[in-house]
Design a protein around this motif. Structure first.
Motif, PDB file in Angstrom:
ATOM      1  N   SER A   1       0.840  -1.206   0.000  1.00  0.00           N
ATOM      2  CA  SER A   1       0.000   0.000   0.000  1.00  0.00           C
ATOM      3  C   SER A   1       0.869   1.247   0.000  1.00  0.00           C
ATOM      4  CB  SER A   1      -0.899   0.024   1.239  1.00  0.00           C
ATOM      5  OG  SER A   1      -1.796  -1.066   1.252  1.00  0.00           O
ATOM      6  N   LEU A   2       0.301   2.315  -0.516  1.00  0.00           N
ATOM      7  CA  LEU A   2       0.910   3.633  -0.468  1.00  0.00           C
ATOM      8  C   LEU A   2      -0.193   4.651  -0.248  1.00  0.00           C
ATOM      9  CD1 LEU A   2       3.420   3.775  -3.499  1.00  0.00           C
ATOM     10  CD2 LEU A   2       4.031   3.931  -1.077  1.00  0.00           C
ATOM     11  N   ARG A   3       0.170   5.797   0.301  1.00  0.00           N
ATOM     12  CA  ARG A   3      -0.778   6.909   0.366  1.00  0.00           C
ATOM     13  C   ARG A   3      -0.134   8.129  -0.283  1.00  0.00           C
ATOM     14  NH1 ARG A   3      -3.868  10.137   5.256  1.00  0.00           N
ATOM     15  NH2 ARG A   3      -1.808  11.075   5.574  1.00  0.00           N
ATOM     16  N   LEU A   4      -0.778   8.607  -1.311  1.00  0.00           N
ATOM     17  CA  LEU A   4      -0.339   9.831  -1.973  1.00  0.00           C
ATOM     18  C   LEU A   4      -1.056  11.019  -1.350  1.00  0.00           C
ATOM     19  CD1 LEU A   4      -0.412   8.702  -5.716  1.00  0.00           C
ATOM     20  CD2 LEU A   4       1.379   8.359  -4.005  1.00  0.00           C
ATOM     21  N   SER A   5      -0.334  12.110  -1.232  1.00  0.00           N
ATOM     22  CA  SER A   5      -0.916  13.354  -0.738  1.00  0.00           C
ATOM     23  C   SER A   5      -0.730  14.441  -1.781  1.00  0.00           C
ATOM     24  CB  SER A   5      -0.245  13.787   0.566  1.00  0.00           C
ATOM     25  OG  SER A   5      -0.418  12.830   1.582  1.00  0.00           O
ATOM     26  N   CYS A   6      -1.637  15.383  -1.772  1.00  0.00           N
ATOM     27  CA  CYS A   6      -1.547  16.526  -2.678  1.00  0.00           C
ATOM     28  C   CYS A   6      -1.909  17.770  -1.883  1.00  0.00           C
ATOM     29  CB  CYS A   6      -2.485  16.346  -3.855  1.00  0.00           C
ATOM     30  SG  CYS A   6      -2.612  17.795  -4.939  1.00  0.00           S
ATOM     31  N   ALA A   7      -0.932  18.621  -1.680  1.00  0.00           N
ATOM     32  CA  ALA A   7      -1.150  19.877  -0.964  1.00  0.00           C
ATOM     33  C   ALA A   7      -1.455  20.974  -1.973  1.00  0.00           C
ATOM     34  CB  ALA A   7       0.088  20.240  -0.161  1.00  0.00           C
ATOM     35  N   ALA A   8      -2.544  21.676  -1.745  1.00  0.00           N
ATOM     36  CA  ALA A   8      -2.983  22.711  -2.678  1.00  0.00           C
ATOM     37  C   ALA A   8      -2.891  24.091  -2.051  1.00  0.00           C
ATOM     38  CB  ALA A   8      -4.421  22.441  -3.102  1.00  0.00           C
ATOM     39  N   SER A   9      -2.486  25.046  -2.843  1.00  0.00           N
ATOM     40  CA  SER A   9      -2.499  26.429  -2.401  1.00  0.00           C
ATOM     41  C   SER A   9      -3.781  27.085  -2.880  1.00  0.00           C
ATOM     42  CB  SER A   9      -1.300  27.175  -2.979  1.00  0.00           C
ATOM     43  OG  SER A   9      -1.417  27.237  -4.386  1.00  0.00           O
ATOM     44  N   GLY A  10      -4.126  28.205  -2.303  1.00  0.00           N
ATOM     45  CA  GLY A  10      -5.301  28.928  -2.777  1.00  0.00           C
ATOM     46  C   GLY A  10      -6.445  28.875  -1.788  1.00  0.00           C
ATOM     47  N   ARG A  11      -7.163  29.988  -1.710  1.00  0.00           N
ATOM     48  CA  ARG A  11      -8.232  30.100  -0.719  1.00  0.00           C
ATOM     49  C   ARG A  11      -9.504  29.392  -1.132  1.00  0.00           C
ATOM     50  NH1 ARG A  11      -8.550  36.442  -0.183  1.00  0.00           N
ATOM     51  NH2 ARG A  11      -8.283  36.195  -2.418  1.00  0.00           N
TER      52      ARG A  11
END
Length: 128
Positions: free
Chosen positions: A17-27
């Motif tokens: 298993s893996l967990r991908l993350s995606c951090a987003a900028s913006g309000r």
């Protein structure tokens, strides 16, 4: 403008298993539909999963249904993709995507054209 930064890729064995993350900028993250695509060399980008603006609806490609789970945390401006029971054919670069379409019919999420923002991608490699 939205910037997306993926993390969590790597090299694993089949079944892991893996967990991908995606951090987003913006309000306006909490109003955006979010998703994941993947691509292998010399092939078109392939839809993997999408999640509506409030997380109430999720959509998956048939090839990953039951193994992958998409989720989001609007307080952290982050979307996740949990990858379970990985197979060698899941090997690809995984891209986080965002659209100002908060929710739509399932078929629309497959259309590359609705996704306005793309991350740089993270490599997932599954060995047999």
């Amino acid at each position: 403008q939205v910037q997306l930064v993926e993390s969590g890729g790597g090299l694993v064995q089949a079944g892991a298993s893996l967990r991908l993350s995606c951090a987003a900028s913006g309000r306006t993250f909490s109003s955006y539909g979010m998703g994941w695509f993947r691509q292998v060399p010399e092939k078109e980008r392939e839809f993997v999963a999408a999640i509506s603006w409030n997380g109430s609806n999720t959509y998956y490609a048939d090839s990953v249904k039951g193994r992958f789970t998409i989720s989001r945390d609007n307080a952290k401006n982050t979307v996740y993709l949990q990858l379970n029971s990985l197979k060698p054919e899941d090997t690809a670069v995984y891209y986080c995507v965002a659209t100002n379409v908060g929710d739509t019919y399932a078929a629309n999420w497959y259309r590359i054209g609705i996704w306005s923002y793309w991350g740089q991608g993270t490599q997932v490699t599954v060995s047999s």
